[in-house]
Design a protein around this motif. Structure first.
Motif, PDB file in Angstrom:
ATOM      1  N   ASP A 259       1.002  -1.256  -0.084  1.00  0.00           N
ATOM      2  CA  ASP A 259       0.014   0.213   0.091  1.00  0.00           C
ATOM      3  C   ASP A 259       0.824   1.202  -0.041  1.00  0.00           C
ATOM      4  O   ASP A 259       1.466   1.698   1.081  1.00  0.00           O
ATOM      5  CB  ASP A 259      -0.955  -0.170   1.114  1.00  0.00           C
ATOM      6  CG  ASP A 259      -1.746   1.219   1.234  1.00  0.00           C
ATOM      7  OD1 ASP A 259      -1.626   2.214   0.469  1.00  0.00           O
ATOM      8  OD2 ASP A 259      -2.957   1.055   1.986  1.00  0.00           O
TER       9      ASP A 259
ATOM     10  N   MET B  17       1.302   3.709   2.825  1.00  0.00           N
ATOM     11  CA  MET B  17       1.645   3.248   4.074  1.00  0.00           C
ATOM     12  C   MET B  17       3.440   3.277   4.080  1.00  0.00           C
ATOM     13  O   MET B  17       3.948   3.304   4.937  1.00  0.00           O
ATOM     14  CB  MET B  17       1.508   2.021   4.438  1.00  0.00           C
ATOM     15  CG  MET B  17       0.045   1.818   4.700  1.00  0.00           C
ATOM     16  SD  MET B  17      -0.645   0.027   4.906  1.00  0.00           S
ATOM     17  CE  MET B  17       0.115  -0.635   6.221  1.00  0.00           C
TER      18      MET B  17
ATOM     19  N   ASP C  22       4.743  -1.323   4.954  1.00  0.00           N
ATOM     20  CA  ASP C  22       3.789  -0.651   4.216  1.00  0.00           C
ATOM     21  C   ASP C  22       3.138  -2.187   3.276  1.00  0.00           C
ATOM     22  O   ASP C  22       2.452  -2.049   2.278  1.00  0.00           O
ATOM     23  CB  ASP C  22       4.373   0.163   2.906  1.00  0.00           C
ATOM     24  CG  ASP C  22       5.558  -0.573   2.325  1.00  0.00           C
ATOM     25  OD1 ASP C  22       5.996  -1.643   2.486  1.00  0.00           O
ATOM     26  OD2 ASP C  22       6.108  -0.027   1.297  1.00  0.00           O
TER      27      ASP C  22
ATOM     28  N   HIS D 231       1.798 -12.170  11.915  1.00  0.00           N
ATOM     29  CA  HIS D 231       0.713 -11.506  11.541  1.00  0.00           C
ATOM     30  C   HIS D 231      -0.359 -11.308  12.914  1.00  0.00           C
ATOM     31  O   HIS D 231      -1.085 -10.454  13.036  1.00  0.00           O
ATOM     32  CB  HIS D 231       0.152 -11.709  10.272  1.00  0.00           C
ATOM     33  CG  HIS D 231      -1.196 -11.131  10.066  1.00  0.00           C
ATOM     34  ND1 HIS D 231      -1.228  -9.742   9.544  1.00  0.00           N
ATOM     35  CD2 HIS D 231      -2.529 -11.346   9.831  1.00  0.00           C
ATOM     36  CE1 HIS D 231      -2.415  -9.188   9.260  1.00  0.00           C
ATOM     37  NE2 HIS D 231      -3.162 -10.219   9.361  1.00  0.00           N
TER      38      HIS D 231
ATOM     39  N   ALA E 128      -0.749   2.396  13.672  1.00  0.00           N
ATOM     40  CA  ALA E 128      -1.716   2.905  14.161  1.00  0.00           C
ATOM     41  C   ALA E 128      -1.235   3.640  15.559  1.00  0.00           C
ATOM     42  O   ALA E 128      -2.099   4.517  16.037  1.00  0.00           O
ATOM     43  CB  ALA E 128      -3.161   2.285  14.200  1.00  0.00           C
TER      44      ALA E 128
ATOM     45  N   ASN F 218      -0.612  -3.382  10.677  1.00  0.00           N
ATOM     46  CA  ASN F 218      -1.682  -2.180  10.642  1.00  0.00           C
ATOM     47  C   ASN F 218      -1.952  -1.467  12.030  1.00  0.00           C
ATOM     48  O   ASN F 218      -1.939  -0.462  12.245  1.00  0.00           O
ATOM     49  CB  ASN F 218      -2.897  -2.626  10.078  1.00  0.00           C
ATOM     50  CG  ASN F 218      -2.854  -3.077   8.679  1.00  0.00           C
ATOM     51  OD1 ASN F 218      -3.039  -2.156   7.921  1.00  0.00           O
ATOM     52  ND2 ASN F 218      -3.021  -4.307   8.464  1.00  0.00           N
ATOM     53  N   GLU F 219      -1.669  -2.467  13.025  1.00  0.00           N
ATOM     54  CA  GLU F 219      -1.708  -1.880  14.435  1.00  0.00           C
ATOM     55  C   GLU F 219      -0.704  -1.285  15.010  1.00  0.00           C
ATOM     56  O   GLU F 219      -0.809  -0.292  15.823  1.00  0.00           O
ATOM     57  CB  GLU F 219      -2.037  -3.135  15.230  1.00  0.00           C
ATOM     58  CG  GLU F 219      -3.461  -3.998  15.244  1.00  0.00           C
ATOM     59  CD  GLU F 219      -3.545  -5.283  16.112  1.00  0.00           C
ATOM     60  OE1 GLU F 219      -2.480  -5.540  16.906  1.00  0.00           O
ATOM     61  OE2 GLU F 219      -4.293  -5.836  16.068  1.00  0.00           O
TER      62      GLU F 219
ATOM     63  N   ASP G 288       0.750  -7.211  13.929  1.00  0.00           N
ATOM     64  CA  ASP G 288      -0.035  -6.993  12.721  1.00  0.00           C
ATOM     65  C   ASP G 288       0.542  -5.526  12.507  1.00  0.00           C
ATOM     66  O   ASP G 288       0.733  -4.500  13.301  1.00  0.00           O
ATOM     67  CB  ASP G 288      -1.385  -6.708  12.750  1.00  0.00           C
ATOM     68  CG  ASP G 288      -2.208  -6.658  11.598  1.00  0.00           C
ATOM     69  OD1 ASP G 288      -2.435  -5.209  11.395  1.00  0.00           O
ATOM     70  OD2 ASP G 288      -2.031  -7.283  10.711  1.00  0.00           O
TER      71      ASP G 288
ATOM     72  N   PRO H  84      -0.015  -4.333   3.848  1.00  0.00           N
ATOM     73  CA  PRO H  84      -0.981  -4.417   4.782  1.00  0.00           C
ATOM     74  C   PRO H  84      -1.478  -5.716   5.593  1.00  0.00           C
ATOM     75  O   PRO H  84      -1.847  -5.913   6.710  1.00  0.00           O
ATOM     76  CB  PRO H  84      -2.201  -3.885   4.006  1.00  0.00           C
ATOM     77  CG  PRO H  84      -1.762  -3.279   2.948  1.00  0.00           C
ATOM     78  CD  PRO H  84      -0.140  -3.986   2.566  1.00  0.00           C
ATOM     79  N   LYS H  85      -1.169  -6.645   4.743  1.00  0.00           N
ATOM     80  CA  LYS H  85      -1.435  -8.049   5.332  1.00  0.00           C
ATOM     81  C   LYS H  85      -0.372  -8.841   5.970  1.00  0.00           C
ATOM     82  O   LYS H  85      -0.130  -9.949   6.256  1.00  0.00           O
ATOM     83  CB  LYS H  85      -2.100  -8.982   4.035  1.00  0.00           C
ATOM     84  CG  LYS H  85      -3.257  -8.515   3.572  1.00  0.00           C
ATOM     85  CD  LYS H  85      -3.664  -9.525   2.488  1.00  0.00           C
ATOM     86  CE  LYS H  85      -5.057  -8.954   1.713  1.00  0.00           C
ATOM     87  NZ  LYS H  85      -5.438 -10.006   0.529  1.00  0.00           N
TER      88      LYS H  85
END
Length: 524
Positions: free
Chosen positions: A30, A33, A159, A113, A123, A119-120, A117, A161-162
């Motif tokens: 992404d 990111m 970057d 993951h 954030a 994404n966490e 993760d 996401p998964k």
């Protein structure tokens, strides 16, 4: 508080510098990111790997070539091409030979993951900084532990996401101590040996590359997990083995005991040879016991580590330094800081809550400097914002600036300077007039008649005054006038007379004041 477990992994990857530096965007990335990615090391600086290698190896090539008397023995400076060609030839000519590479890429990862993760991580500002710091610590410890397995490029990727935060390291193995050829050469086997991972002829012992990877996980990555309050979790099929350093020490002590036993067996007499087997068996039993004791020691250390993490280990209190506190106590102290609860400490070892109290004090002082405040006597002290506002108002209405105390002082100082300037200008003008029109006139009216008289006297003779003669006469008359002026103090008397007849300072000051009062009014 339940333990947070994280796995660790070191895996071999394909060398892909453009991918590592995100010079193009892969399908699993992404792009929004990518700003969270971090480049920790970049020795390439825009150069290709081959260009970097040639530049790095140049001093060793020059060192080698200086020792060669024959030019055909000298090495070219394109080390990368020569190395690649040589490795390809070796692979073609030798069975089961794997060609070496200029550099090798590995992927370093804490967690997976499910436990970490990406994404966490991005954030949460604090989790993001903590995760990046783990990779920084890895780099610092790696460079100190494996100087011959040189990191050329290290990039942290956040970057995908998964995925999970991970780091790509591009490693160039540099061996040294060669007796033939260059003193330093690219060689994975030699570089590992220089860093303490020699190739073993014993079948049961793991390959040097595997032992190096295990050493990274056991002695660099696992301690980092501990420092960041995680517990190592072993993957399926991954053995919970003894740390490499402790394993080496145990094996060395075992071999020393066995060697002593064999020496002792060699020196016994023929009558005692029957007991040599018993001596050897006893030594082997003692070595096994030592290995078991070492394993128990590892278990005790693991138990102590868990005890410290759970906050039930070392005794601690208000006077114990933070580095001796159990993990649980440090976590509680962190909660105190976040919730704003008071703590107790001395000035030299301030606790986190006390630091927050001090921070709040500094914050109030800062707010006062920005917004202004009132003293106990009611005097208001202007803050930065008020000063900016006042400055803006004064610039929009300059007339108000002259009405302030500072403005009035500026006018008084300017008035005094104007008076002195006027006085000095009048004096300069008068003295300039005296010098130009009196002394100059005297000299001029003396010289010209003399020139005319001498020309008349010379009339009818064979010569007349030229320009040089006139200059000589001019200097003589100037000198005479200056001597007369100085002897009778003519200049001083004129100056005194001028001063006596000049307007007084008070009169000049009065005139200046009237001019100031008659100045045009300034409007907004």
């Amino acid at each position: 508080m339940p333990e947070i477990k994280q796995t660790i992994s070191v895996s071999r990857g394909k060398t892909a510098i453009e991918h590592d530096l995100r010079e193009h965007t892969p399908n699993n990335v992404d792009a929004s990111m990518s700003k969270y990615n971090v480049v920790l090391i970049n020795e390439l600086g825009g150069k290709s790997l081959a260009e970097y290698t040639n530049e790095y190896m140049k001093p060793y090539i020059e060192e080698y070539n200086k020792k060669q008397r024959r030019s055909d023995r000298k090495k070219s400076y394109d080390y990368a091409s020569d190395y690649t060609e040589e490795q390809n030839h070796m692979q073609t000519s030798r069975q089961n030979y794997t060609a070496g590479q200029l550099a090798y890429e590995y992927v370093i990862q804490f967690g997976d993951h499910n436990s970490l993760d990406v994404n966490e991580v991005i954030a949460d500002k604090y989790l993001y900084e903590d995760t990046v710091e783990m990779f920084r610590e890895f780099i610092d410890n790696y460079q100190e532990s494996y100087p011959h397995m040189k990191i050329v490029l290290a990039t942290v990727h956040m970057d995908e996401p998964k995925g999970t935060p991970h780091m790509h390291i591009l490693v160039q193995p540099i061996g040294e101590g060669y007796k033939q050829g260059l003193s330093h050469q690219i060689s994975l086997t030699k570089a590992l040996a220089c860093d303490g991972f020699e190739r073993s002829d014993v079948r049961k012992e793991r390959l040097s590359l595997t032992r190096w990877q295990d050493d990274m996980k056991d002695n660099i990555m696992e301690p980092i997990l501990d420092r960041h309050m995680y517990v190592r979790e072993y993957k399926d099929g991954e053995k919970h083995h003894m740390p490499v350093a402790l394993y080496k020490k145990t094996m060395e002590e075992r071999d020393a005991i066995l060697l002593d036993a064999f020496h002792e067996a060699d020196t016994i007499t023929d009558e005692a040879q029957s007991s040599s087997k018993q001596i050897i068996e006893s030594a082997e039993e003692k070595a096994k016991q030592l290995v078991n004791e070492a394993a128990e020691e590892v278990g005790d250390l693991m138990e102590e580590k868990n005890t410290i993490i759970n906050g039930k280990g070392l005794a601690w209190g208000a006077n114990t330094p933070y580095e001796d506190w159990p993990m649980e106590a440090l976590k509680q102290e962190r909660e105190f800081f976040l919730e704003g609860k008071p703590g107790e400490t001395d000035v030299d070892n301030m606790s986190l809550p006390q630091l927050k109290v001090e921070y709040n004090k500094w914050g109030k002082k800062y707010d006062k400097l920005v917004d202004g405040y009132d003293r106990a006597d009611g005097t208001h002290i202007l803050g930065y914002n008020e000063l900016i506002k006042r400055h803006k108002e004064l610039m929009e209405e300059p007339e108000r600036l002259l009405q302030t105390d500072a403005g009035k002082k500026i006018i008084e100082d300017a008035k005094e300077e104007i008076v002195q300037t006027v006085y000095q200008k009048i004096m300069r003008d008068i003295m300039g007039f005296v010098e130009t029109y009196i002394f100059g006139s005297i000299k001029r009216h003396l010289v010209e008649p003399l020139y005319k008289a001498i020309d008349e006297m010379m009339y009818g003779h064979s010569f007349k005054l030229n320009d040089n003669d006139r200059k000589i006469l001019q200097r003589a008359i100037n000198s005479s006038v200056d001597e007369v002026t100085e002897e009778y103090s003519i200049g001083k008397r004129i100056e005194e007379n001028v001063r006596d007849n000049m307007p007084s300072i008070s009169l000049i000051e009065k005139e200046v004041q009237e001019q100031i009062q008659r100045r045009p009014r300034m409007h907004r």
